[in-house]
Design an enzyme around this catalytic site. Sequence first.
Site, PDB file in Angstrom:
ATOM      1  N   CYS A   1       0.827  -1.207   0.000  1.00 42.27           N
ATOM      2  CA  CYS A   1       0.000   0.000   0.000  1.00 42.27           C
ATOM      3  C   CYS A   1       0.867   1.266   0.000  1.00 42.27           C
ATOM      4  O   CYS A   1       1.525   1.544  -0.997  1.00 42.27           O
ATOM      5  CB  CYS A   1      -0.984  -0.059   1.160  1.00 42.27           C
ATOM      6  SG  CYS A   1      -2.405   0.996   0.880  1.00 42.27           S
TER       7      CYS A   1
ATOM      8  N   HIS B   1      -3.357  -5.179   1.677  1.00 49.07           N
ATOM      9  CA  HIS B   1      -2.710  -5.407   2.987  1.00 49.07           C
ATOM     10  C   HIS B   1      -2.808  -6.868   3.397  1.00 49.07           C
ATOM     11  O   HIS B   1      -3.697  -7.211   4.210  1.00 49.07           O
ATOM     12  CB  HIS B   1      -3.424  -4.582   4.060  1.00 49.07           C
ATOM     13  CG  HIS B   1      -3.223  -3.119   3.956  1.00 49.07           C
ATOM     14  ND1 HIS B   1      -2.302  -2.434   4.707  1.00 49.07           N
ATOM     15  CD2 HIS B   1      -3.846  -2.201   3.198  1.00 49.07           C
ATOM     16  CE1 HIS B   1      -2.355  -1.154   4.423  1.00 49.07           C
ATOM     17  NE2 HIS B   1      -3.290  -0.982   3.497  1.00 49.07           N
TER      18      HIS B   1
ATOM     19  N   GLU C   1      -1.201  -8.330   5.540  1.00 48.64           N
ATOM     20  CA  GLU C   1      -0.955  -8.431   6.988  1.00 48.64           C
ATOM     21  C   GLU C   1      -2.252  -8.281   7.785  1.00 48.64           C
ATOM     22  O   GLU C   1      -2.274  -8.497   8.989  1.00 48.64           O
ATOM     23  CB  GLU C   1       0.092  -7.397   7.434  1.00 48.64           C
ATOM     24  CG  GLU C   1      -0.375  -5.968   7.591  1.00 48.64           C
ATOM     25  CD  GLU C   1      -0.562  -5.223   6.270  1.00 48.64           C
ATOM     26  OE1 GLU C   1      -0.485  -5.838   5.198  1.00 48.64           O
ATOM     27  OE2 GLU C   1      -0.827  -4.003   6.335  1.00 48.64           O
TER      28      GLU C   1
HETATM   29  N1  GLN Z   1      -3.632   6.428   0.884  1.00 44.27           N
HETATM   30  C1  GLN Z   1      -2.364   6.219   1.528  1.00 44.27           C
HETATM   31  C2  GLN Z   1      -1.239   6.987   0.811  1.00 44.27           C
HETATM   32  O1  GLN Z   1      -1.462   7.503  -0.258  1.00 44.27           O
HETATM   33  C3  GLN Z   1      -2.024   4.743   1.566  1.00 44.27           C
HETATM   34  C4  GLN Z   1      -3.041   4.018   2.422  1.00 44.27           C
HETATM   35  C5  GLN Z   1      -2.526   2.765   3.064  1.00 44.27           C
HETATM   36  O2  GLN Z   1      -1.314   2.507   3.147  1.00 44.27           O
HETATM   37  N2  GLN Z   1      -3.454   2.005   3.568  1.00 44.27           N
HETATM   38  O3  GLN Z   1      -0.185   7.060   1.340  1.00 44.27           O
END
Ligand code: GLN
Length: 196
Positions: free
Chosen positions: A81, A172, A174
């Site tokens: 992410c 994610h 995790e």
């Molecule tokens: N929206 C976040 C970003 O742009 C990432 C979100 C996340 O890691 N769950 O950094």
Amino acid sequence: MNKTIGVLALQGGYREHGAHLRECGIEPIYVKNPDELQNCAGLIMPGGESSCLRRLLRGFELDTAIIHAVQNNNLRIWGTCAGAILCANEVVGEDPCLSLIEASVERNIFGSQLASFCENVIVPGVCDTPERLVYIRAPGIRRIWGQTRLLHSSHDVITAAENDSILITSFHPELSGTRAFHQYFIKKCGLESIDA
Ligand code: GLN
């Protein structure tokens, strides 16, 4: 000391990654200092907030240390992410951070927090039974090129890709009860996991 897997522990969901690694028989290092990379065959960069994480990486002098370790010490990286945003060679509308993988990433591609979602899918090469993937205000991978291979897409957006050293996922693993992606990364690092 035998090398293990580090989890970048500056901000975001690093403890959940650490717990998953333990369940796979890997004792993680929570990385805050460049020196700690020496004991790592791989490094997980967790979800969180990429704009915050990129500032902290610089503040803790980990940005150049990570790039150096990938280029010179064969360090493997998995960005989940926000971590994926930090790894990409291109970030739509922003400067890239570590530029480790030939991929263009767009932040919040699915929409706001309210557009967060889960899916249960088989990801060929990673799991042969459905895995729950959790997307939280997730980025998407708009384009890959060069050495980068597609692993998974969702709603016509690429959400997992890799090259030989770097794995990026929009979701994610995790946060799900399963461990297929952690086992996949452990193997990518040349380590062995227990089949828990
Ligand atoms: N929206 C976040 C970003 O742009 C990432 C979100 C996340 O890691 N769950 O950094």
